[in-house]
Design an enzyme around this catalytic site. Structure first.
Site, PDB file in Angstrom:
ATOM      1  N   HIS A 150      54.411 -52.481 -75.185  1.00  0.00           N
ATOM      2  CA  HIS A 150      54.815 -53.668 -74.440  1.00  0.00           C
ATOM      3  C   HIS A 150      53.598 -54.553 -74.186  1.00  0.00           C
ATOM      4  CE1 HIS A 150      58.835 -52.115 -72.673  1.00  0.00           C
ATOM      5  NE2 HIS A 150      58.525 -51.424 -73.753  1.00  0.00           N
ATOM      6  N   ASP A 155      56.185 -59.995 -75.635  1.00  0.00           N
ATOM      7  CA  ASP A 155      57.572 -59.781 -75.240  1.00  0.00           C
ATOM      8  C   ASP A 155      58.240 -61.097 -74.831  1.00  0.00           C
ATOM      9  OD1 ASP A 155      57.134 -57.161 -75.772  1.00  0.00           O
ATOM     10  OD2 ASP A 155      57.429 -56.424 -73.734  1.00  0.00           O
TER      11      ASP A 155
END
Length: 235
Positions: A150, A155
């Site tokens: 992540h 993202d």
């Protein structure tokens, strides 16, 4: 319409128990088109990094030790997001951390009326389906091969593409011809932008009798024209 897609990375799940934001990434959209403007920052959380959180985003306490505190970047962040709607995946989580950090700085939190949650949008559009960012990227054919861990800006960039698809995706383009002036591709303030012009009626392309006569006269003045010496086609 200006909108901001954003994502955060944190030390844990709950700012009320001492967890802190360590990264934020924001992507600007104008009428669902990325403008190329982004905001990205890491923050020193002034605490340790739990192993579980580090496994998710790969951000270590040592890496964050020399990064600015959230309060040192707050004004720049607020200037970037302005008064635009804020889009996030499971937006309550990201808004919770964002507002917790803002309130630590004795500033007014971001109003929840600006929140757009793509998880809620996906539930309505794809009931019973998987709703993770990875799952939605797969559903819409969005390349996420570079998403090893992540990362807030990465993202946010992926989510911006997912959000456009949830809003109708490429089908939106089919409606542009109806009123192009109402949907400029970029903000009017962008350099080199020209105002939309009114649609003009189609021009007739058939030659008039006068034009045909002038053309025939011009052809007649050409000596030894190639088309006059070519043998007739065999039948």
């Amino acid at each position: 319409m200006r909108e901001i897609v954003f994502d955060t990375e944190t030390t844990g799940l709950d700012p009320r128990t001492g967890d802190r934001m360590v990264e934020i990434g924001c992507v600007e959209l104008w009428n669902l088109v990325p403008t190329g403007r982004t905001f990205h920052a890491y923050f020193n959380p002034e605490r340790d990094m739990p192993a579980g959180a580090e496994q998710v985003h790969g951000l270590t306490a040592a890496f964050l030790a020399d990064k600015p505190l959230f309060r040192d970047t707050l004004d720049e962040l607020l200037a970037f997001i302005g008064d635009a709607p804020l889009i996030a995946h499971n937006a309550g989580f990201d808004f919770g951390f964002l507002n917790a950090e803002i309130e630590r700085c004795a500033r007014d939190p971001v109003c929840l009326s600006r929140m757009i949650d793509t998880v809620g949008m996906a539930k309505k559009r794809h009931p019973g389906a998987k709703l993770s960012l990875d799952a939605l990227c797969t559903r819409y054919g969005i390349d996420r091969s570079h998403r090893v861990k992540h990362g807030a800006l990465l993202d946010a960039e992926l989510l911006a593409q997912v959000y456009v698809e949830l809003r109708g995706g490429r089908q939106i383009g089919l409606e542009l011809a109806a009123d192009q002036a109402a949907f400029p591709t970029h903000p009017p303030s962008m350099p080199g932008e020209r105002p939309a012009s009114a649609l003009r009626p189609a021009r007739p392309h058939a030659a008039s009798a006068e034009e045909l006569a002038r053309h025939a006269g011009f052809i007649a003045r050409i000596k030894d024209a190639l088309w006059g010496t070519a043998p007739p086609l065999a039948r």
